[in-house]
Write a protein that holds these residues in place. Structure first.
Motif: not given
Length: 231
Positions: A139-151
């Motif tokens: 397991l090289n890594g885990l990152s978080f994000g926002i799928a619909e980030d326009r607003e």
């Protein structure tokens, strides 16, 4: 020669006039940050297998990767969110000899890395546990994000412009001048800085559900603004 000299004289005479027409300006860079709860995670995981021959290593690796993908789909991960991101096969050498003889091949290693998007964060711990049970040992890594980030990004952009106006006002007050109109605005970038979680290799998950804390992600926007000095 006379034509060239006349042209040079025209340039010299025009130079001060051109410079006089250029307004005095204040140039600033503004930054806007917005913190938001993530709604998706990206995992980089894979399987590495060693064997005596290249064919054996690749066959064992292929079987293991198929098992991992089956576990992912069973855990609710869609096929569009599973992508092969790296595949390698190479020899393993014995470098332990001290008599000057070259290293010898003692086997082969096959590795297959897969990038996975998990859109339901409440299932992330179970997904991690499932892929380990299915045979994933890297397991090289885990990152978080926002799928619909326009607003969220637009809010960061708005804050960046406001930050630029604040800085320009400070400079103008310190210099004893007034700000005029905005001459230009250029975006330097709007992005989600990665928040990786480094993971070790085999044995990184043994419980029924790996504990994961998504926290918040930062959305950053940066703009460059040029203001005219009014007086």
């Amino acid at each position: 020669m006379r034509v060239l000299n006349l042209f040079a004289i025209v340039l010299l005479l025009a130079g001060p006039a051109v410079a006089a027409d250029m307004p005095a300006t204040i140039s600033v860079t503004g930054e806007g940050r917005v913190e938001a709860a993530p709604d998706m995670a990206t995992i980089s995981l894979g399987v590495t297998n060693d064997a005596g021959t290249a064919a054996e290593a690749m066959a064992a690796n292929s079987d293991a990767v198929r098992a991992v993908i089956e576990r992912l789909t069973a855990a609710g991960v869609e096929e569009r969110d599973i992508q092969t991101s790296g595949l390698s096969l190479g020899p393993r050498y014995d470098y332990g000899r001290s008599d000057g003889t070259p290293p010898t091949i003692v086997g082969y290693s096959a590795s297959n890395m897969v990038t996975v998007r998990v859109r339901a964060l409440d299932t992330l711990g179970g997904v991690l546990d499932a892929v380990v049970a299915g045979g994933a040992n890297t397991l090289n890594g885990l990152s978080f994000g926002i799928a619909e980030d326009r607003e969220v990004m637009d809010e960061a952009r708005t804050r960046a412009v406001a930050d630029a106006a604040r800085k320009a006002g400070l400079y103008a007050n310190a210099a004893g001048v007034r700000l005029g109109r905005v001459l230009s605005i250029s975006e330097a970038g709007a992005y989600q800085p990665p928040m990786p979680m480094a993971m070790a290799e085999a044995g990184f998950a043994k419980s029924a559900a790996v504990p994961v804390a998504p926290g918040e992600v930062n959305i950053v926007a940066s703009v460059s603004v040029v203001y005219e000095i009014a007086d």
